[in-house]
Design a protein around this motif. Structure first.
Motif, mmCIF file in Angstrom:
data_model
loop_
_atom_site.group_PDB
_atom_site.id
_atom_site.type_symbol
_atom_site.label_atom_id
_atom_site.label_comp_id
_atom_site.label_asym_id
_atom_site.label_seq_id
_atom_site.Cartn_x
_atom_site.Cartn_y
_atom_site.Cartn_z
ATOM 1 N N GLU A 284 41.046 17.709 32.543
ATOM 2 C CA GLU A 284 42.132 18.388 31.906
ATOM 3 C C GLU A 284 43.339 17.484 31.788
ATOM 4 O O GLU A 284 43.445 16.485 32.465
ATOM 5 C CB GLU A 284 42.765 19.618 32.679
ATOM 6 N N ILE A 285 44.370 17.861 30.942
ATOM 7 C CA ILE A 285 45.325 16.756 30.689
ATOM 8 C C ILE A 285 46.586 17.454 31.403
ATOM 9 O O ILE A 285 46.887 18.466 31.167
ATOM 10 C CB ILE A 285 45.416 16.874 29.038
ATOM 11 N N MET A 286 47.088 16.689 32.137
ATOM 12 C CA MET A 286 48.301 17.198 33.154
ATOM 13 C C MET A 286 49.675 17.087 32.396
ATOM 14 O O MET A 286 50.500 17.387 33.119
ATOM 15 C CB MET A 286 48.298 16.688 34.254
ATOM 16 N N ALA A 287 49.778 15.790 31.819
ATOM 17 C CA ALA A 287 51.241 15.686 31.131
ATOM 18 C C ALA A 287 51.133 14.876 29.905
ATOM 19 O O ALA A 287 50.044 14.228 29.509
ATOM 20 C CB ALA A 287 52.074 14.558 32.187
ATOM 21 N N ILE A 288 52.225 15.172 28.977
ATOM 22 C CA ILE A 288 52.419 14.498 27.724
ATOM 23 C C ILE A 288 53.665 14.051 27.461
ATOM 24 O O ILE A 288 54.605 14.665 27.746
ATOM 25 C CB ILE A 288 51.911 15.359 26.600
ATOM 26 N N THR A 289 53.949 12.806 26.799
ATOM 27 C CA THR A 289 55.027 12.219 26.364
ATOM 28 C C THR A 289 54.682 11.954 24.759
ATOM 29 O O THR A 289 53.804 11.312 24.401
ATOM 30 C CB THR A 289 55.380 10.814 27.078
ATOM 31 N N VAL A 290 55.831 12.333 24.160
ATOM 32 C CA VAL A 290 55.891 12.065 22.769
ATOM 33 C C VAL A 290 57.004 11.136 22.504
ATOM 34 O O VAL A 290 58.174 11.573 22.686
ATOM 35 C CB VAL A 290 56.086 13.377 21.854
ATOM 36 N N LEU A 291 56.722 10.003 21.796
ATOM 37 C CA LEU A 291 57.661 9.098 21.414
ATOM 38 C C LEU A 291 57.934 9.110 19.867
ATOM 39 O O LEU A 291 57.083 9.582 19.227
ATOM 40 C CB LEU A 291 57.140 7.757 21.739
ATOM 41 N N ARG A 292 59.224 8.584 19.472
ATOM 42 C CA ARG A 292 59.569 8.586 18.126
ATOM 43 C C ARG A 292 59.770 7.193 17.456
ATOM 44 O O ARG A 292 60.797 6.618 17.708
ATOM 45 C CB ARG A 292 60.982 9.348 18.024
ATOM 46 N N PRO A 293 58.478 6.905 16.803
ATOM 47 C CA PRO A 293 59.070 5.484 16.068
ATOM 48 C C PRO A 293 59.979 5.540 14.887
ATOM 49 O O PRO A 293 60.016 6.726 14.692
ATOM 50 C CB PRO A 293 57.470 4.924 15.836
#
Length: 357
Positions: free
Chosen positions: A191-200
Motif C-alpha cells: 500500500e501507499i502510505m503518503a503522497i506529495t504533489v509538487l508544482r513545477p
C-alpha cells in the motif's frame, strides 16, 4: 445464463471509452454480446446501437441495469455517477466492470467495498487496465522472481498530447495519476502510505488555473519511493513509461519497443503512440475477456472478478484524496485508509468531465 450461453452485457455510457467497449465485445471478445445500451445522449446511443445487432436502447441507466436480458454491466459513464450505479448493480446481484474511478471520493468507494462484503461474493471489478498490459505483466514478473533484486525506487512518466480546457488540477490526479497509483500497488505489492504533489512551472499550453505538469512522490509502507511526472498537455503524443530500479539492475517499459533492460549499451528509436487506446488496446481486450471468463466461471453464486476489485478502487481513491489535499496545501499528506482487515473478503487478492487516460 447457462454455461453455454453468451454473457448478456449492458454498456452504460457510450462516449469514446464505452463505444470502444461495445465494439470490443461484439468483435473481439468471446462468450459475450451487448444486449442493452444506455447513454445520456439519445443520438449517441442510437449511433453506437446501430453497430450492436439486436441491442436495445434504454435511456435510464438504472432501468438498464434491471433489464432481465442483462447478466452483467460495463460502466463507462461519467465519474460522478459511478458509485450510485455500482451500488445498483450490487443490489441487483449483477457483476459490474466499472471504469475508473470507482467513486469520486474515498467514502463512496468504501461504501461499495462494505456493501459487496455483505453479499459474500465479489461482483465489482475496476478498470485499471494496465494490470493486463503485457509489458506491465513482464515487469511484474521480473520483480516477483527477484531478477532485479529488491526494488528500491520507481520512476514514472505519464504524458497526454492534450486535454479538454475543462480539466482542472484535481482531475489530473483522479483521472491520470490514479493509474500510476494502481500500477504502484500492483507492481510493488504494497500500500501507499503518503503522497506529495509538487508544482513545477506550468506549461503555457495549460488552461488558466490548471497546474500542468505536476510531480508526484509516493511513499509505500516499506519505504520505497515512486516519482511520477504527469504532463497532460505535452503536445507530442501519449507516453506512459515506468522504470523499476532494484538492487541488481533496472527495467523500463513504455518506450514503444517493449521492455528494455539496462544491462549493456544499446540504442532504440521509433514513433510515439498517439493515444491511450492505441497504447493499451491489448490490455483493454485482455481485461474484458478475462472479466467475461470470470463471470462464466463464477456462475450465479461465485466470485465474478479476475483483476482489480473494489478494495483496489477504494485504495486508489484514498491516495487520490490525499493527493488533492497535498496539491492544495503544498504539504506531504499521509493516506487515511481504513484497515483492510475490518472490511471482509471484498476486493482483489492483494495489492500483489472525464479526461483521457
Amino acid at each position: 445464463m447457462s454455461d453455454t450461453q453468451d454473457l448478456r452485457v449492458a454498456v452504460l455510457g457510450v462516449g469514446v471509452m464505452g463505444a470502444d467497449h461495445v465494439d470490443r465485445i461484439n468483435r473481439r471478445i468471446s462468450g459475450a454480446r451487448v444486449t442493452v445500451i444506455s447513454d445520456a445522449s439519445p443520438e449517441r446511443a442510437a449511433q453506437v446501437g446501430a453497430t450492436a445487432r439486436d441491442a436495445q436502447l434504454v435511456a435510464d441507466p438504472f432501468e438498464a441495469i434491471a433489464v432481465e436480458d442483462v447478466d452483467a454491466v460495463l460502466l463507462a459513464t461519467p465519474s460522478a455517477v459511478h458509485a450510485e450505479q455500482v451500488l445498483a448493480c450490487l443490489h441487483a446481484g449483477k457483476p459490474v466492470l466499472c471504469e475508473k474511478p470507482l467513486a469520486t471520493d474515498a467514502e463512496g468507494a468504501l461504501e461499495i467495498v462494505r456493501r459487496e462484503a455483505e453479499l459474500g461474493r465479489r461482483l465489482v471489478q475496476v478498470g485499471f487496465m494496465r494490470r493486463f498490459d503485457h509489458e506491465h505483466e513482464r515487469l511484474k514478473s521480473l520483480i516477483d522472481t527477484g531478477d532485479l533484486g529488491q526494488p528500491l525506487m520507481m520512476h514514472c512518466a505519464h504524458r497526454n498530447p492534450a486535454v479538454s480546457p475543462r480539466c482542472d488540477s484535481a482531475a489530473v490526479i483522479t483521472n491520470s495519476v490514479v493509474h500510476e497509483i494502481d500500477a504502484t500497488r500492483f507492481l510493488l505489492g504494497e500500500e501507499i502510505m503518503a503522497i506529495t504533489v509538487l508544482r513545477p512551472t506550468p506549461s503555457s499550453h495549460a488552461a488558466e488555473g490548471l497546474q500542468d505538469p505536476q510531480l508526484v512522490i509516493l511513499e509505500t509502507e516499506t519505504g520505497r519511493m515512486v516519482d511520477i511526472e504527469v504532463f497532460v498537455n505535452a503536445g507530442v503524443g501519449y507516453e506512459v513509461r515506468t522504470e523499476v530500479v532494484g538492487e541488481r539492475g533496472s527495467a523500463m517499459i513504455g518506450l514503444d519497443v517493449g521492455l528494455v533492460r539496462r544491462t549493456e549499451p544499446g540504442s532504440w528509436g521509433g514513433q510515439i503512440t498517439p493515444g491511450f487506446r492505441e497504447r493499451f488496446g491489448q490490455a483493454y481486450d485482455s481485461e474484458v475477456q478475462r472479466w467475461v471468463d470470470a463471470i462464466h466461471a463464477g456462475g450465479r453464486s461465485g466470485d465474478c472478478v479476475d483483476g482489480p476489485g473494489s478494495w483496489d478502487g477504494y485504495a486508489a481513491a484514498a491516495v487520490c484524496a490525499a493527493g488533492i489535499r497535498s496539491l492544495e496545501t503544498w504539504d506531504r499528506i499521509e493516506v487515511d485508509m481504513v484497515p483492510r482487515s475490518i472490511i471482509g473478503r471484498s476486493g482483489s487478492a492483494g495489492a500483489a468531465p472525464d479526461q483521457p487516460e
